[in-house]
Design an enzyme around this catalytic site. Structure first.
Site, PDB file in Angstrom:
ATOM      1  N   LYS A 180      34.148  39.480  42.167  1.00 20.04           N
ATOM      2  CA  LYS A 180      34.051  40.884  41.734  1.00 20.04           C
ATOM      3  C   LYS A 180      34.317  40.895  40.237  1.00 20.04           C
ATOM      4  CE  LYS A 180      35.563  44.594  40.817  1.00 20.04           C
ATOM      5  NZ  LYS A 180      35.193  45.241  39.535  1.00 20.04           N
ATOM      6  N   GLU A 255      47.265  36.290  37.678  1.00 28.45           N
ATOM      7  CA  GLU A 255      47.537  36.006  36.268  1.00 28.45           C
ATOM      8  C   GLU A 255      47.560  37.356  35.579  1.00 28.45           C
ATOM      9  OE1 GLU A 255      47.436  35.823  32.848  1.00 28.45           O
ATOM     10  OE2 GLU A 255      45.842  34.352  32.475  1.00 28.45           O
ATOM     11  N   CYS A 289      45.689  37.993  27.186  1.00 26.45           N
ATOM     12  CA  CYS A 289      46.973  38.032  27.902  1.00 26.45           C
ATOM     13  C   CYS A 289      48.022  37.177  27.189  1.00 26.45           C
ATOM     14  CB  CYS A 289      46.803  37.609  29.350  1.00 26.45           C
ATOM     15  SG  CYS A 289      45.950  36.047  29.522  1.00 26.45           S
ATOM     16  N   GLU A 386      53.380  45.327  26.994  1.00 20.14           N
ATOM     17  CA  GLU A 386      52.097  44.752  26.605  1.00 20.14           C
ATOM     18  C   GLU A 386      51.149  45.871  26.143  1.00 20.14           C
ATOM     19  OE1 GLU A 386      49.468  42.996  29.639  1.00 20.14           O
ATOM     20  OE2 GLU A 386      49.146  41.375  28.215  1.00 20.14           O
TER      21      GLU A 386
HETATM   22  P1  ADP Z   1      41.810  47.270  33.202  1.00 20.71           P
HETATM   23  O1  ADP Z   1      42.740  48.379  33.561  1.00 20.71           O
HETATM   24  O2  ADP Z   1      41.966  46.812  31.818  1.00 20.71           O
HETATM   25  O3  ADP Z   1      40.374  47.521  33.562  1.00 20.71           O
HETATM   26  P2  ADP Z   1      42.373  45.843  35.624  1.00 20.71           P
HETATM   27  O4  ADP Z   1      43.473  44.902  35.862  1.00 20.71           O
HETATM   28  O5  ADP Z   1      42.455  47.152  36.341  1.00 20.71           O
HETATM   29  O6  ADP Z   1      42.278  46.023  34.060  1.00 20.71           O
HETATM   30  O7  ADP Z   1      40.973  45.176  35.969  1.00 20.71           O
HETATM   31  C1  ADP Z   1      40.790  43.803  36.239  1.00 20.71           C
HETATM   32  C2  ADP Z   1      39.878  43.657  37.443  1.00 20.71           C
HETATM   33  O8  ADP Z   1      40.505  44.275  38.573  1.00 20.71           O
HETATM   34  C3  ADP Z   1      38.513  44.343  37.307  1.00 20.71           C
HETATM   35  O9  ADP Z   1      37.534  43.522  37.923  1.00 20.71           O
HETATM   36  C4  ADP Z   1      38.702  45.626  38.079  1.00 20.71           C
HETATM   37  O10 ADP Z   1      37.485  46.161  38.570  1.00 20.71           O
HETATM   38  C5  ADP Z   1      39.579  45.161  39.226  1.00 20.71           C
HETATM   39  N1  ADP Z   1      40.313  46.237  39.903  1.00 20.71           N
HETATM   40  C6  ADP Z   1      40.727  47.413  39.396  1.00 20.71           C
HETATM   41  N2  ADP Z   1      41.364  48.157  40.332  1.00 20.71           N
HETATM   42  C7  ADP Z   1      41.359  47.430  41.475  1.00 20.71           C
HETATM   43  C8  ADP Z   1      41.863  47.631  42.799  1.00 20.71           C
HETATM   44  N3  ADP Z   1      42.498  48.727  43.148  1.00 20.71           N
HETATM   45  N4  ADP Z   1      41.691  46.650  43.706  1.00 20.71           N
HETATM   46  C9  ADP Z   1      41.047  45.502  43.369  1.00 20.71           C
HETATM   47  N5  ADP Z   1      40.543  45.260  42.142  1.00 20.71           N
HETATM   48  C10 ADP Z   1      40.692  46.195  41.193  1.00 20.71           C
END
Ligand code: ADP
Length: 482
Positions: A180, A255, A289, A386
């Site tokens: 994903k 991570e 990060c 962060e």
């Molecule tokens: P940001 O807030 O900077 O977009 P995230 O940590 O939310 O960083 O995003 C990293 C990844 O996690 C992306 O691929 C995002 O689509 C996915 N993601 C965001 N929310 C969820 C969730 N509730 N469950 C699983 N994956 C998620």
């Protein structure tokens, strides 16, 4: 424009349910970069079924390690062939200068595929002496087997590189996967899947479901037929994923964030430290990060360092990332810009002094200048949280003990950098820093052979190195009663 409208499931570029799509907009100019399919929970389920079938039956489980290694080498070759295009996809999607992806992301991803190609036929076991079984002798041995179907949830900052860290060891040991990618950067993952097909991997081994985190990511982390989730991203989303994984007790690798220190001892090579700290703070617009955001400087060097560092920060050119003329492009989007600016305004309101930096006015785009604070205290949010942008703080210290105490005075523990010419001091300090990776006289010295991951709230588990192999396998004991 990459107008693809698809997902990648079982070796096919296919439409999402109801032909749903997701637009990617450049944060540098507001123009549409392209469009991909937006996976529903139903689509994620199709991808997981494909990955499960490929894991249980078909040519993949029957393949030898040597055959998997040969496929990984072929994939590395294809990624190398397409390096420019893959890097451009990631750079344009988040407003980064494309040169950065050619300097770091692509060479590292290619090296990672080659590194794990070498591991594929070296998954040895061991024989363990045991006490026997009710008076009879036994012969016990331990082997490693693939963990199964791995869900890989990837961030937008260095997407292809981080995807390679997850994908290469998984393929080396015989796992299958559902990827994903982040909403902002789906193109390189989809193109990579096509290269996986071209390399000759069986259908269903690699599947890609672009889509929203709250829908596709969530469906993947909750799916009962996924054995492991490997996630890189924010701590907030990491916590949601970890909770979702409890349904079938998935293995979880996380991570997460960092607030990494850079410590300049009084014997540091000042010029090298200034350059290294600038790279550690401003590379990829600071959206890294492992960014070295807390610069701890021995008091005897503070005045000279601050002047030189402010000059280095001020010399960084910011603007249109496609011009080929700038070192820094745009932040990854409106949300990122507002987040960074909120921290900066909060720092000013709390009494910190902005040595240089601030938002950069352009008609369009979310540009932020390299920003440096001093006169800070450890309780300020700009020092403790962060930010994920090009913002750092200069913090004076008087002794090595104080430097270590302040370096460790954070909930994070991803990386640290030490600047000193004294080897004993470097090793002594490195031992005391609570972080997964300590670099001496260089920032974030990553390599596919070296484990990467964090202490404390920076995450769970390690990627890369032999740790990456261990993380994609389960140990199995077999005992023969003789
Ligand atoms: P940001 O807030 O900077 O977009 P995230 O940590 O939310 O960083 O995003 C990293 C990844 O996690 C992306 O691929 C995002 O689509 C996915 N993601 C965001 N929310 C969820 C969730 N509730 N469950 C699983 N994956 C998620």
């Amino acid at each position: 424009m990459w107008d693809w409208n698809t997902l990648f499931i079982e070796g096919q570029d296919i439409s999402a349910e109801n032909a749903a799509t997701l637009d990617v907009i450049s944060p540098a100019n507001g123009k549409i970069v392209g469009r991909v399919g937006a996976a529903s929970a139903q689509d994620v389920d199709r991808a997981v079924v494909a990955a499960r079938c490929a894991f249980e039956s078909g040519p993949w489980p029957a393949m030898s390690g040597a055959q998997r290694g040969a496929l990984l080498l072929k994939l590395a070759e294809l990624v190398e062939r397409e390096a420019q295009a893959l890097g451009d996809m990631d750079a344009h999607s988040i407003g980064r200068p494309a040169i950065e992806t050619q300097m770091l992301d692509l060479p590292n991803a290619i090296a990672t595929f080659r590194y794990y190609a070498g591991w594929a036929d070296k998954l040895e076991g061991r024989v363990v002496p045991t006490a026997g079984y009710f008076g009879r002798q036994t012969h016990s041995f331990v082997t490693r087997e693939p963990v199964g179907v791995i869900g890989m949830i990837v961030p937008w900052n260095t997407p292809l590189m981080i995807l390679a860290w997850k994908l290469a060891p998984a393929l080396a040991v015989g796992c299958t996967c559902v990827i994903k990618p982040a909403e902002q950067t789906p193109f390189s993952a989809l193109r990579l899947a096509q290269l996986v097909r071209e390399a000759g991997f069986p259908d269903g081994v690699v599947n890609v479901v672009p889509g929203l985190g709250g829908i596709a990511g969530s469906a993947l982390s909750e799916h009962p037929d996924v054995d492991k989730i490997s996630f890189t991203g924010s701590p907030e989303t990491g916590a949601v994923i970890m909770r979702a994984a409890t349904g079938n007790f998935k293995r979880v690798a996380l991570e997460l964030g960092g607030k990494s220190p850079q410590i300049l001892c009084e014997d540091a090579d000042l010029d090298a430290a200034v350059q290294g700290c600038a790279m550690g703070l401003f590379f990829n617009q600071g959206q890294v990060c492992a960014a070295g955001t807390r610069i701890l400087v021995h008091r005897s060097l503070v005045a000279r360092f601050t002047e030189a560092f402010a000059a280095a920060a001020g010399a960084v050119t910011v603007g249109d990332p496609t011009s080929g003329q700038v070192q820094m492009g745009s932040l990854a989007g409106k949300g990122q810009f507002e987040r960074v600016d909120r921290y900066v305004q909060g720092g000013l309101a709390a009494g910190a002094r902005m040595v240089t930096g601030g938002a950069f006015a352009q008609d369009q785009g979310y540009f932020y200048r390299p920003t440096v604070f001093d006169s800070v205290t450890d309780d300020m949010a700009i020092v403790s949280e962060e930010i994920f942008g090009p913002v750092g703080c200069i913090i004076p210290f008087d002794s090595d003990e104080e430097a270590i105490a302040r370096a460790n005075g954070t909930k994070y523990g991803l990386a640290a950098t030490l600047w000193t010419k004294d080897v004993s001091r470097a090793l002594g300090l490195a031992k005391q820093v609570r972080a997964g990776a300590v670099s001496v006289n260089g920032w974030a010295t990553i390599d596919p052979a070296l484990p990467w991951g964090g202490f404390k709230t920076s995450g769970i588990g390690r990627e890369l190195g032999i740790s990456g192999i261990e993380a994609c396998t389960e140990e199995k004991v077999t005992t023969l009663v003789l």
